[in-house]
Design a protein around this motif. Structure first.
Motif, PDB file in Angstrom:
ATOM      1  N   LEU A  69      33.465   6.833   7.212  1.00  0.00           N
ATOM      2  CA  LEU A  69      33.841   8.146   6.670  1.00  0.00           C
ATOM      3  C   LEU A  69      34.821   8.016   5.512  1.00  0.00           C
ATOM      4  O   LEU A  69      35.485   8.984   5.145  1.00  0.00           O
ATOM      5  N   ALA A  70      34.916   6.817   4.936  1.00  0.00           N
ATOM      6  CA  ALA A  70      35.945   6.565   3.932  1.00  0.00           C
ATOM      7  C   ALA A  70      35.445   6.636   2.491  1.00  0.00           C
ATOM      8  O   ALA A  70      36.254   6.550   1.579  1.00  0.00           O
ATOM      9  N   HIS A  71      34.159   6.775   2.267  1.00  0.00           N
ATOM     10  CA  HIS A  71      33.632   6.714   0.901  1.00  0.00           C
ATOM     11  C   HIS A  71      33.697   8.081   0.223  1.00  0.00           C
ATOM     12  O   HIS A  71      33.972   9.106   0.841  1.00  0.00           O
ATOM     13  N   GLU A  72      33.397   8.092  -1.076  1.00  0.00           N
ATOM     14  CA  GLU A  72      33.461   9.313  -1.878  1.00  0.00           C
ATOM     15  C   GLU A  72      32.086   9.862  -2.238  1.00  0.00           C
ATOM     16  O   GLU A  72      31.975  10.945  -2.796  1.00  0.00           O
ATOM     17  N   VAL A  73      31.040   9.131  -1.936  1.00  0.00           N
ATOM     18  CA  VAL A  73      29.684   9.531  -2.329  1.00  0.00           C
ATOM     19  C   VAL A  73      29.186  10.656  -1.422  1.00  0.00           C
ATOM     20  O   VAL A  73      29.355  10.596  -0.199  1.00  0.00           O
ATOM     21  N   TYR A  74      28.567  11.668  -2.030  1.00  0.00           N
ATOM     22  CA  TYR A  74      27.910  12.712  -1.239  1.00  0.00           C
ATOM     23  C   TYR A  74      26.561  12.169  -0.789  1.00  0.00           C
ATOM     24  O   TYR A  74      25.689  11.889  -1.601  1.00  0.00           O
ATOM     25  N   ARG A  75      26.378  12.043   0.524  1.00  0.00           N
ATOM     26  CA  ARG A  75      25.151  11.483   1.076  1.00  0.00           C
ATOM     27  C   ARG A  75      24.300  12.588   1.704  1.00  0.00           C
ATOM     28  O   ARG A  75      24.823  13.540   2.276  1.00  0.00           O
ATOM     29  N   ASN A  76      22.990  12.410   1.605  1.00  0.00           N
ATOM     30  CA  ASN A  76      22.073  13.394   2.177  1.00  0.00           C
ATOM     31  C   ASN A  76      21.878  13.148   3.674  1.00  0.00           C
ATOM     32  O   ASN A  76      22.548  12.297   4.275  1.00  0.00           O
ATOM     33  N   GLU A  77      20.929  13.850   4.278  1.00  0.00           N
ATOM     34  CA  GLU A  77      20.747  13.788   5.724  1.00  0.00           C
ATOM     35  C   GLU A  77      20.329  12.413   6.226  1.00  0.00           C
ATOM     36  O   GLU A  77      20.558  12.089   7.394  1.00  0.00           O
ATOM     37  N   VAL A  78      19.744  11.584   5.378  1.00  0.00           N
ATOM     38  CA  VAL A  78      19.309  10.253   5.800  1.00  0.00           C
ATOM     39  C   VAL A  78      20.270   9.163   5.347  1.00  0.00           C
ATOM     40  O   VAL A  78      19.946   7.975   5.431  1.00  0.00           O
ATOM     41  N   GLY A  79      21.445   9.563   4.849  1.00  0.00           N
ATOM     42  CA  GLY A  79      22.474   8.596   4.496  1.00  0.00           C
ATOM     43  C   GLY A  79      22.386   8.018   3.112  1.00  0.00           C
ATOM     44  O   GLY A  79      23.122   7.077   2.781  1.00  0.00           O
ATOM     45  N   LYS A  80      21.520   8.546   2.267  1.00  0.00           N
ATOM     46  CA  LYS A  80      21.389   8.066   0.896  1.00  0.00           C
ATOM     47  C   LYS A  80      22.186   8.977  -0.054  1.00  0.00           C
ATOM     48  O   LYS A  80      22.438  10.145   0.247  1.00  0.00           O
ATOM     49  N   ALA A  81      22.570   8.411  -1.201  1.00  0.00           N
ATOM     50  CA  ALA A  81      23.264   9.220  -2.200  1.00  0.00           C
ATOM     51  C   ALA A  81      22.389  10.391  -2.621  1.00  0.00           C
ATOM     52  O   ALA A  81      21.189  10.228  -2.862  1.00  0.00           O
ATOM     53  N   ARG A 361      28.294  24.038   7.555  1.00  0.00           N
ATOM     54  CA  ARG A 361      27.772  24.032   8.933  1.00  0.00           C
ATOM     55  C   ARG A 361      28.367  22.880   9.737  1.00  0.00           C
ATOM     56  O   ARG A 361      28.764  23.067  10.902  1.00  0.00           O
ATOM     57  N   MET A 362      28.448  21.717   9.146  1.00  0.00           N
ATOM     58  CA  MET A 362      28.982  20.557   9.853  1.00  0.00           C
ATOM     59  C   MET A 362      30.467  20.743  10.147  1.00  0.00           C
ATOM     60  O   MET A 362      30.958  20.375  11.221  1.00  0.00           O
ATOM     61  N   ARG A 363      31.200  21.332   9.207  1.00  0.00           N
ATOM     62  CA  ARG A 363      32.630  21.591   9.428  1.00  0.00           C
ATOM     63  C   ARG A 363      32.819  22.542  10.609  1.00  0.00           C
ATOM     64  O   ARG A 363      33.699  22.354  11.456  1.00  0.00           O
ATOM     65  N   GLY A 364      31.993  23.580  10.652  1.00  0.00           N
ATOM     66  CA  GLY A 364      32.073  24.519  11.759  1.00  0.00           C
ATOM     67  C   GLY A 364      31.710  23.886  13.090  1.00  0.00           C
ATOM     68  O   GLY A 364      32.323  24.182  14.129  1.00  0.00           O
ATOM     69  N   GLU A 365      30.705  22.985  13.094  1.00  0.00           N
ATOM     70  CA  GLU A 365      30.309  22.312  14.330  1.00  0.00           C
ATOM     71  C   GLU A 365      31.417  21.404  14.845  1.00  0.00           C
ATOM     72  O   GLU A 365      31.664  21.329  16.054  1.00  0.00           O
ATOM     73  N   SER A 419      28.728  12.039   5.943  1.00  0.00           N
ATOM     74  CA  SER A 419      28.294  10.943   6.808  1.00  0.00           C
ATOM     75  C   SER A 419      28.202  11.371   8.268  1.00  0.00           C
ATOM     76  O   SER A 419      27.872  10.562   9.131  1.00  0.00           O
ATOM     77  N   VAL A 420      28.514  12.628   8.541  1.00  0.00           N
ATOM     78  CA  VAL A 420      28.427  13.161   9.900  1.00  0.00           C
ATOM     79  C   VAL A 420      27.104  13.912  10.030  1.00  0.00           C
ATOM     80  O   VAL A 420      26.750  14.716   9.166  1.00  0.00           O
ATOM     81  N   SER A 421      26.402  13.651  11.104  1.00  0.00           N
ATOM     82  CA  SER A 421      25.106  14.284  11.347  1.00  0.00           C
ATOM     83  C   SER A 421      25.036  14.734  12.800  1.00  0.00           C
ATOM     84  O   SER A 421      25.893  14.380  13.610  1.00  0.00           O
ATOM     85  N   PRO A 422      24.024  15.517  13.161  1.00  0.00           N
ATOM     86  CA  PRO A 422      23.890  15.932  14.565  1.00  0.00           C
ATOM     87  C   PRO A 422      23.809  14.763  15.539  1.00  0.00           C
ATOM     88  O   PRO A 422      24.152  14.900  16.712  1.00  0.00           O
ATOM     89  N   THR A 423      23.359  13.602  15.068  1.00  0.00           N
ATOM     90  CA  THR A 423      23.221  12.454  15.966  1.00  0.00           C
ATOM     91  C   THR A 423      24.542  11.760  16.271  1.00  0.00           C
ATOM     92  O   THR A 423      24.667  11.091  17.300  1.00  0.00           O
TER      93      THR A 423
END
Length: 462
Positions: A69-81, A361-365, A419-423
């Motif tokens: 959780l330390a990087h600055e890149v915005y990653r999509n749902e599958v962890g890619k930039a 949504r993730m922040r709220g979860e 980097s946070v996902s439902p899984t």
């Protein structure tokens, strides 16, 4: 003849032995001379940065539950930039355009990019741009723009005091210290309440030296994610004006804070429309997915149009003296194309909105999970933070405990939510709860942003 043959073996052995000794001595001399004459023999290994250490530890971690959780890149749902379809379409259009020139750019950068970037921040009907009170400079990113602004202000003006938020991005302190400024702090965040400390902020600005350079984050303040309201921004403007301060506003990736670039740029637009001198450093890296070919923009709005010619000339002179080079021509053309093409801009804005909604949504979860676990702390304020990072101010002990649970967080406590996902959401919430429960009631004095503790190695280049 027999006498000669009888002594020949002994003579041969003596000759070979002497030759070996001479070769050994010569080799030793050459080795010593080489070590003494080598220009690199004095070099030592560079001290790894915090981010390098974190990334190395993460790569060596064999746990399937590990989280970085330390990087600055915005990653999509599958962890890619994150990639932007608008950027891909703009690239195709640019490559197929036979009229694009390979001529070197002017000293201040790509004129089309500078005009589009300025118009995005100030709006099409900006009074400052209409009368020609704006000067734009193309840079590598927003941090490069801040560094150029600091160097120019210190070399070309009499400003020598710089006001920085506590806490702020550690690189700010390094930039303005190296430029020769006397850096002072103003209160910004209340750890006790987990929110903006507007009363402390106002009090510190009111008692600060007149004429100081004050550095402000326009949106998703680094690292807290807490931003002033519209009324609070107006109050800050009146203080800046009364104290004759020079505002230098950092607009990092507009559109990623609220989902709307216009809303994120509002503080800059408000200051500029009020006819005062203001500088703005902005980045087009994360909000365009241009991590390999970065581009930024330093915009200067002058209160007096008569000063524009002298300012531009002085800045061009400084850039030529330091042999500064503009950032990627290709990246500047991509940004200019998207910002000036109605369809591409609309598609780009929609992508930003989708990215923002996903993070919200993730922040709220996360807040919901921590509330269910009754985790100690001010987690109810998480939804008030902007941007795609989640901020808390942990102790070094808490950071180490998270690392023991295979969760890698920078010492600042600024966690990348993409980097946070439902899984892995439940694992993160459980780890935060365990660490907070284990340290409940502790009064920590080893927080990252305590007093004058600054770790400039945390900074990520983009």
């Amino acid at each position: 003849m027999s006498a000669i043959l009888s002594v020949w073996p002994s003579l041969l052995l003596q000759t070979v032995g002497k030759s070996s000794i001479h070769r050994s001595a010569a080799t030793g001399r050459r080795r010593n001379d080489g070590e003494r004459l080598s220009p690199f023999s004095c070099l030592k290994r560079a001290t790894p940065t915090e981010m390098e250490n974190l990334n190395q530890d993460y790569q060596l971690d064999s746990s399937p539950r590990k989280m970085n959780l330390a990087h600055e890149v915005y990653r999509n749902e599958v962890g890619k930039a994150q990639t932007f379809q608008a950027v891909k379409k703009a690239e195709i259009s640019i490559v197929c355009n036979d009229f694009n020139s390979s001529e070197p750019l002017p000293p201040l950068g790509n004129p089309d990019f500078l005009h589009a970037a300025t118009e995005m921040v100030l709006g099409k009907s900006s009074p400052a741009q209409a009368v020609g009170r704006v000067v734009g400079i193309q840079t590598k990113n927003s941090i490069d723009a801040l560094a150029l602004a600091a160097q120019f202000l210190r070399q070309k003006t009499t400003r020598d005091v710089c006001l920085l938020a506590r806490p702020c991005n550690p690189i700010y302190w390094q930039i303005f210290k190296e430029a020769g400024f006397n850096c002072q702090r103003y209160q910004y965040y209340s750890d006790a309440r987990g929110e903006l400390n507007i009363y402390g902020l106002v009090a510190d600005l009111m008692t600060s030296p007149d004429g100081a350079v004050v550095v402000l984050d326009a949106c998703s303040q680094h690292p807290t994610g807490q931003d002033p309201s519209v009324d609070e921004w107006k109050l800050l403007f009146h203080i800046v004006k009364c104290k004759k301060m020079l505002p230098l506003i950092h607009l990092d990736s507009p559109g990623l804070a609220s989902g709307d670039p216009n809303e994120d740029a509002w503080p800059v637009r408000f200051f500029s429309d009020c006819a005062i001198d203001v500088l703005c450093a902005q980045s087009f890296v994360k909000n365009f997915g241009l991590y390999n070919e970065t581009v930024g923009h330093l915009m200067v709005v002058l209160s007096n149009v008569a000063q524009v010619h002298a300012f531009r000339g002085q800045f061009e002179s400084m850039l030529l003296d330091k042999n500064a080079e503009c950032s990627s021509v290709h990246a500047s053309r991509i940004v200019a194309k998207i910002l000036t093409d109605e369809k591409l801009r609309s598609e780009w804005c929609q992508t930003l909105k989708d990215m923002h909604q996903r993070v919200s949504r993730m922040r709220g979860e996360i807040r919901k999970k921590l509330a269910e676990l009754k985790t100690p702390g001010n987690w109810q304020n998480l939804v008030k933070q902007n941007g795609y990072h989640l901020y808390w101010n942990p102790s070094r002990s808490q950071i180490r405990q998270l690392k023991d649970r295979h969760i890698y967080v920078p010492n600042s406590g600024r966690m990348n939510l993409t980097s946070v996902s439902p899984t892995n959401l439940d694992s993160l919430a459980a780890a935060l709860n365990d660490v907070m429960q284990a340290t409940k009631g502790d009064v920590s004095s080893d927080n990252y942003f305590v007093a004058d503790k600054f770790n400039t190695q945390y900074f990520h280049s983009v």
